[in-house]
Design a protein around this motif. Structure first.
Motif, PDB file in Angstrom:
ATOM      1  N   PHE A 143      79.431  50.000  -9.515  1.00  0.00           N
ATOM      2  CA  PHE A 143      78.879  49.870 -10.865  1.00  0.00           C
ATOM      3  C   PHE A 143      79.623  48.804 -11.669  1.00  0.00           C
ATOM      4  N   LEU A 144      80.955  48.811 -11.621  1.00  0.00           N
ATOM      5  CA  LEU A 144      81.739  47.836 -12.381  1.00  0.00           C
ATOM      6  C   LEU A 144      81.547  46.423 -11.838  1.00  0.00           C
ATOM      7  N   ALA A 145      81.414  46.301 -10.519  1.00  0.00           N
ATOM      8  CA  ALA A 145      81.174  44.975  -9.933  1.00  0.00           C
ATOM      9  C   ALA A 145      79.825  44.426 -10.372  1.00  0.00           C
ATOM     10  N   LEU A 146      78.802  45.278 -10.388  1.00  0.00           N
ATOM     11  CA  LEU A 146      77.485  44.845 -10.847  1.00  0.00           C
ATOM     12  C   LEU A 146      77.497  44.523 -12.335  1.00  0.00           C
ATOM     13  N   LEU A 153      80.032  43.296 -13.934  1.00  0.00           N
ATOM     14  CA  LEU A 153      80.683  41.987 -14.032  1.00  0.00           C
ATOM     15  C   LEU A 153      79.691  40.872 -13.735  1.00  0.00           C
ATOM     16  N   LEU A 154      78.889  41.035 -12.690  1.00  0.00           N
ATOM     17  CA  LEU A 154      77.869  40.036 -12.376  1.00  0.00           C
ATOM     18  C   LEU A 154      76.862  39.906 -13.513  1.00  0.00           C
ATOM     19  N   ALA A 155      76.511  41.037 -14.135  1.00  0.00           N
ATOM     20  CA  ALA A 155      75.574  41.004 -15.258  1.00  0.00           C
ATOM     21  C   ALA A 155      76.152  40.211 -16.425  1.00  0.00           C
ATOM     22  N   GLU A 156      77.432  40.380 -16.682  1.00  0.00           N
ATOM     23  CA  GLU A 156      78.066  39.659 -17.793  1.00  0.00           C
ATOM     24  C   GLU A 156      78.135  38.161 -17.508  1.00  0.00           C
ATOM     25  N   VAL A 157      78.488  37.792 -16.286  1.00  0.00           N
ATOM     26  CA  VAL A 157      78.547  36.372 -15.919  1.00  0.00           C
ATOM     27  C   VAL A 157      77.155  35.748 -16.025  1.00  0.00           C
ATOM     28  N   ALA A 158      76.155  36.418 -15.436  1.00  0.00           N
ATOM     29  CA  ALA A 158      74.784  35.893 -15.471  1.00  0.00           C
ATOM     30  C   ALA A 158      74.256  35.821 -16.889  1.00  0.00           C
ATOM     31  N   GLY A 159      74.572  36.829 -17.696  1.00  0.00           N
ATOM     32  CA  GLY A 159      74.108  36.830 -19.080  1.00  0.00           C
ATOM     33  C   GLY A 159      74.709  35.712 -19.900  1.00  0.00           C
ATOM     34  N   THR A 160      75.978  35.394 -19.644  1.00  0.00           N
ATOM     35  CA  THR A 160      76.647  34.307 -20.362  1.00  0.00           C
ATOM     36  C   THR A 160      76.066  32.954 -19.958  1.00  0.00           C
ATOM     37  N   VAL A 161      75.899  32.759 -18.662  1.00  0.00           N
ATOM     38  CA  VAL A 161      75.411  31.472 -18.168  1.00  0.00           C
ATOM     39  C   VAL A 161      73.933  31.283 -18.489  1.00  0.00           C
ATOM     40  N   GLY A 162      73.139  32.332 -18.300  1.00  0.00           N
ATOM     41  CA  GLY A 162      71.701  32.215 -18.516  1.00  0.00           C
ATOM     42  C   GLY A 162      71.312  32.144 -19.968  1.00  0.00           C
ATOM     43  N   GLY A 163      72.191  32.607 -20.862  1.00  0.00           N
ATOM     44  CA  GLY A 163      71.915  32.544 -22.288  1.00  0.00           C
ATOM     45  C   GLY A 163      71.121  33.722 -22.828  1.00  0.00           C
ATOM     46  N   PHE A 164      70.808  34.726 -21.974  1.00  0.00           N
ATOM     47  CA  PHE A 164      70.027  35.871 -22.422  1.00  0.00           C
ATOM     48  C   PHE A 164      70.894  36.980 -22.996  1.00  0.00           C
ATOM     49  N   ILE A 221      70.706  47.882 -14.282  1.00  0.00           N
ATOM     50  CA  ILE A 221      71.779  48.288 -13.377  1.00  0.00           C
ATOM     51  C   ILE A 221      72.322  49.658 -13.781  1.00  0.00           C
ATOM     52  N   ALA A 222      72.647  49.816 -15.066  1.00  0.00           N
ATOM     53  CA  ALA A 222      73.182  51.090 -15.545  1.00  0.00           C
ATOM     54  C   ALA A 222      72.177  52.215 -15.367  1.00  0.00           C
ATOM     55  N   ASN A 223      70.893  51.871 -15.404  1.00  0.00           N
ATOM     56  CA  ASN A 223      69.847  52.876 -15.251  1.00  0.00           C
ATOM     57  C   ASN A 223      69.861  53.510 -13.863  1.00  0.00           C
ATOM     58  N   LEU A 224      70.483  52.841 -12.898  1.00  0.00           N
ATOM     59  CA  LEU A 224      70.607  53.393 -11.554  1.00  0.00           C
ATOM     60  C   LEU A 224      71.735  54.415 -11.465  1.00  0.00           C
ATOM     61  N   PHE A 225      72.619  54.438 -12.468  1.00  0.00           N
ATOM     62  CA  PHE A 225      73.798  55.301 -12.427  1.00  0.00           C
ATOM     63  C   PHE A 225      73.794  56.388 -13.501  1.00  0.00           C
ATOM     64  N   PHE A 226      73.047  56.183 -14.604  1.00  0.00           N
ATOM     65  CA  PHE A 226      73.077  57.108 -15.726  1.00  0.00           C
ATOM     66  C   PHE A 226      71.654  57.450 -16.165  1.00  0.00           C
ATOM     67  N   ALA A 227      71.525  58.540 -16.915  1.00  0.00           N
ATOM     68  CA  ALA A 227      70.250  58.868 -17.554  1.00  0.00           C
ATOM     69  C   ALA A 227      69.920  57.786 -18.580  1.00  0.00           C
ATOM     70  N   PHE A 228      68.609  57.572 -18.837  1.00  0.00           N
ATOM     71  CA  PHE A 228      68.203  56.442 -19.668  1.00  0.00           C
ATOM     72  C   PHE A 228      68.788  56.514 -21.071  1.00  0.00           C
ATOM     73  N   GLU A 229      68.850  57.716 -21.677  1.00  0.00           N
ATOM     74  CA  GLU A 229      69.420  57.840 -23.023  1.00  0.00           C
ATOM     75  C   GLU A 229      70.886  57.422 -23.028  1.00  0.00           C
ATOM     76  N   ILE A 286      65.387  42.551 -10.745  1.00  0.00           N
ATOM     77  CA  ILE A 286      65.856  43.776 -11.388  1.00  0.00           C
ATOM     78  C   ILE A 286      64.690  44.538 -12.003  1.00  0.00           C
ATOM     79  N   GLY A 287      63.738  43.810 -12.580  1.00  0.00           N
ATOM     80  CA  GLY A 287      62.562  44.459 -13.143  1.00  0.00           C
ATOM     81  C   GLY A 287      61.772  45.208 -12.078  1.00  0.00           C
ATOM     82  N   MET A 288      61.610  44.603 -10.904  1.00  0.00           N
ATOM     83  CA  MET A 288      60.892  45.277  -9.820  1.00  0.00           C
ATOM     84  C   MET A 288      61.634  46.514  -9.359  1.00  0.00           C
TER      85      MET A 288
END
Length: 245
Positions: free
Chosen positions: A10-13, A15-26, A35-43, A234-236
């Motif tokens: 979870f932490l590795a994913l 980290l990748l999300a943060e890097v991609a988010g910074t570079v992609g600008g989103f 990603i978190a939705n795979l590990f926790f309840a949606f709320e 990720i959407g799929m």
């Protein structure tokens, strides 16, 4: 998979999300929420994402300081915050499965459109700035992420990469502060999820630092296409998970 292995994945994913988010600008939430939705309840995902994103945006403002466009922060940020609060309150009355499906459809639709129309952008007008802020804020409050729409709005103003990232982070900071209060009142922030925050703060700082380094040396367009492809994937995955329950 053991509890420790699951935590490290979870932490590795994240980290990748943060890097991609910074570079992609989103912003990282467009990757982190599914990603978190795979590990926790949606709320719980909504609550932990808001807190993680606070650390993420504070890191970006620190590392890209001086690049923020204050005029755009006001025009986009004010409607973003107002609609983020409304969307956050609405989560208490909308079925979770519907939110997950809405998030998946949004991610797939947005990324697919942008991949097929890489040169398309909105007009850089004040009305479009306000509209983009309202829609992105509402999505952020309702499904946890609106950075893709905000990125599209900011792209219309042809900002330098550093200004783009800093301005987006400044807007997002206000959104995260406001929706965090509502999520807390809704009971989305429990002790178990809060225990992750110290580790995720470190992930946010390191991921932003790595993303800044990549942003300096790699053409933005190439990384944006990669980021959009990741958003679609990720959407799929999110849609598949929501359908299976």
């Amino acid at each position: 998979m053991s509890g420790l292995e699951r935590s490290l994945v979870f932490l590795a994913l994240a980290l990748l999300a943060e890097v991609a988010g910074t570079v992609g600008g989103f912003g990282s939430s467009v990757f982190f929420v599914p990603i978190a939705n795979l590990f926790f309840a949606f709320e719980a995902v909504l609550g932990i994402t808001a807190l993680f994103h606070l650390a993420s945006n504070l890191s970006k403002l620190g590392m890209f300081r001086g690049g923020i466009d204050r005029g755009l922060v006001l025009r986009i940020g004010v409607p973003s915050i107002l609609f983020a609060v409304g969307g956050a309150y609405a989560t208490a009355h909308v079925p979770t499965r519907g939110l997950e499906v809405a998030l998946a459809v949004f991610l797939i639709g947005f990324s697919g459109w942008m991949l097929m129309h890489p040169e398309w952008s909105a007009r850089p007008t004040a009305s479009n700035a306000v509209l983009g802020g309202a829609v992105s804020g509402g999505m952020a409050g309702l499904v946890g992420t609106g950075g893709a729409i905000r990125g599209l709005t900011l792209a219309a103003f042809a900002l330098p990469k550093e200004v783009f990232v800093a301005t987006s982070a400044g807007i997002d900071l206000g959104i995260d502060l406001s929706r965090s209060i509502v999520y807390y009142r809704n009971g989305y922030m429990r002790g178990l999820e809060l225990a992750w925050i110290p580790a995720l703060v470190m992930v946010a700082v390191v991921g932003t630092w790595l993303g800044r380094g990549l942003l300096r040396h790699v053409p933005q367009q190439r990384f944006r296409q990669l980021a959009l492809a990741m958003v679609a994937g990720i959407g799929m995955l999110t849609l598949y998970s929501a359908i299976r329950g």
